[in-house]
Design an enzyme around this catalytic site. Structure first.
Site, PDB file in Angstrom:
ATOM      1  N   PRO A 133       0.809  -1.211   0.000  1.00  7.56           N
ATOM      2  CA  PRO A 133       0.000   0.000   0.000  1.00  7.56           C
ATOM      3  C   PRO A 133       0.843   1.262   0.000  1.00  7.56           C
ATOM      4  CG  PRO A 133       0.095  -0.973   2.171  1.00  7.56           C
ATOM      5  CD  PRO A 133       1.164  -1.594   1.361  1.00  7.56           C
ATOM      6  N   GLU A 134       0.288   2.311  -0.562  1.00  3.18           N
ATOM      7  CA  GLU A 134       0.898   3.636  -0.502  1.00  3.18           C
ATOM      8  C   GLU A 134       0.092   4.469   0.498  1.00  3.18           C
ATOM      9  OE1 GLU A 134       1.876   5.055  -4.464  1.00  3.18           O
ATOM     10  OE2 GLU A 134       1.873   3.026  -5.246  1.00  3.18           O
ATOM     11  N   LYS A 137       3.639   6.100   5.144  1.00  6.22           N
ATOM     12  CA  LYS A 137       3.050   4.762   5.033  1.00  6.22           C
ATOM     13  C   LYS A 137       3.150   4.002   6.348  1.00  6.22           C
ATOM     14  CE  LYS A 137       4.777   4.874   0.357  1.00  6.22           C
ATOM     15  NZ  LYS A 137       5.799   4.310  -0.526  1.00  6.22           N
ATOM     16  N   ARG A 172      12.624  -0.624 -10.319  1.00  5.31           N
ATOM     17  CA  ARG A 172      11.165  -0.588 -10.267  1.00  5.31           C
ATOM     18  C   ARG A 172      10.598  -0.206 -11.627  1.00  5.31           C
ATOM     19  NH1 ARG A 172       9.748   0.510  -5.118  1.00  5.31           N
ATOM     20  NH2 ARG A 172       7.915  -0.676  -5.657  1.00  5.31           N
TER      21      ARG A 172
END
Length: 281
Positions: free
Chosen positions: A2-3, A54, A271
């Site tokens: 999750p962000e 986060k 990424r």
DNA sequence: CCAGCAGCCTGTGCGC
DNA sequence: TGCGCACAGGCTGCTG
């Protein structure tokens, strides 16, 4: 996983535990977790849960705090355990890590497949002294978000400015808190900035636009209930809808929604980054 | 102070 | 059907 927006949604769901009486804390044998049982032995209630970037900061009674990070695959859920057998079943699940059993029957359960997540106990508020938390940049969901502060951190302290690529810089939580790999691509697209640009080539206008875009994307994600690519669900088990709103992330070889030219995927710092090379300069 | 990279883990989906 | 490989939304610690 999750962000910032997803963590915010999880936090809001978890607040259902606030002021409930915790009757039992169950911890897995995993070496990352098996030591926290003792350190939680005196707690009986959650006073509050805070989010910073986060990270979730749990505030218990007895002056106990926890730094909780979901990593990529951490999932909190609220389970009903009116029957004792339900509880036994849940704690035997393969990736079960930690659970709070309340008098009401609610069982707040943390599972983490890849164990990149964390739940670490402190005897003081870690926001006051933990280096990562102390140095956290402006939060993409903060109503008082400061573009001045964001630009300042983006530029860095050296006179030559940062040489990093902007796509990588946006994942640095001390520059901007709560942005992750998806919203990085989305906000750079919205700003018409190529992720490969060096930070020290960005104009003030571009930095301001980027700051605005990050907030727009984050707000939209929050309103859409977060992005569910694979693992993310709310504590009540619902998928998010933000993945349906993506303009660029995961759209390799599809037409750019603005100019119809082909969206490309590149690697940055290991990424995936998506962009339209025509719209983003 | 900063940039880049390996490492931490398991699961999934793809091509062969 | 099975195998090997690449990839997955994040962070930390180390190196130069």
């Amino acid at each position: 996983m999750p962000e910032g927006p997803e963590v915010e949604i999880v936090k809001r769901g978890l607040l259902a535990i606030k002021n409930q009486q915790i009757s039992q804390i169950i911890v897995s044998n995993h070496p990352k977790y098996n030591l926290i049982q003792d350190r939680l032995s005196h707690i009986s209630r959650v006073l509050d849960i805070h989010r910073i970037g986060k990270f979730l900061i749990w505030e218990f009674d007895s002056n106990v705090f926890a730094i909780n990070h979901l990593g990529m695959t951490g999932i909190w859920s609220i389970q009903n355990t009116k029957e004792e057998s339900n509880l036994q079943e849940l704690v035997l699940k393969k990736h079960f890590k930690l659970g709070f059993h309340c008098d009401s029957g609610d069982f707040f359960m943390f599972e983490d497949i890849r164990t990149f997540g964390r739940f670490e106990i402190y005897n003081d508020d870690p926001r006051k002294f933990h280096p990562t938390l102390v140095n956290m940049g402006p939060d993409i969901l903060d109503k008082n978000f400061s573009n001045v502060e964001f630009s300042k951190r983006l530029k860095g302290k050296g006179s030559r400015g940062r040489s990093a690529e902007i796509g990588n810089a946006l994942l640095n939580q001390s520059i901007i808190a709560g942005c992750g790999n998806i919203y990085k691509s989305e906000s750079l697209f919205l700003s018409n900035i190529d992720p490969r640009r060096k930070v020290n080539t960005l104009s003030d206008t571009e930095m301001n636009k980027l700051g605005e875009s990050l907030q727009i994307v984050a707000k939209k994600a929050l309103e859409a209930g977060g992005s569910t690519i694979r693992d993310f669900v709310t504590v009540d088990g619902y998928d998010g809808l933000m993945q349906n709103e993506f303009k660029i992330y995961g759209k390799e070889n599809e037409p750019c929604p603005n100019c119809q030219s082909t969206i490309i995927k590149i690697k940055q710092g290991g990424r995936s980054t998506y962009l339209c090379a025509k719209c983003q300069k």
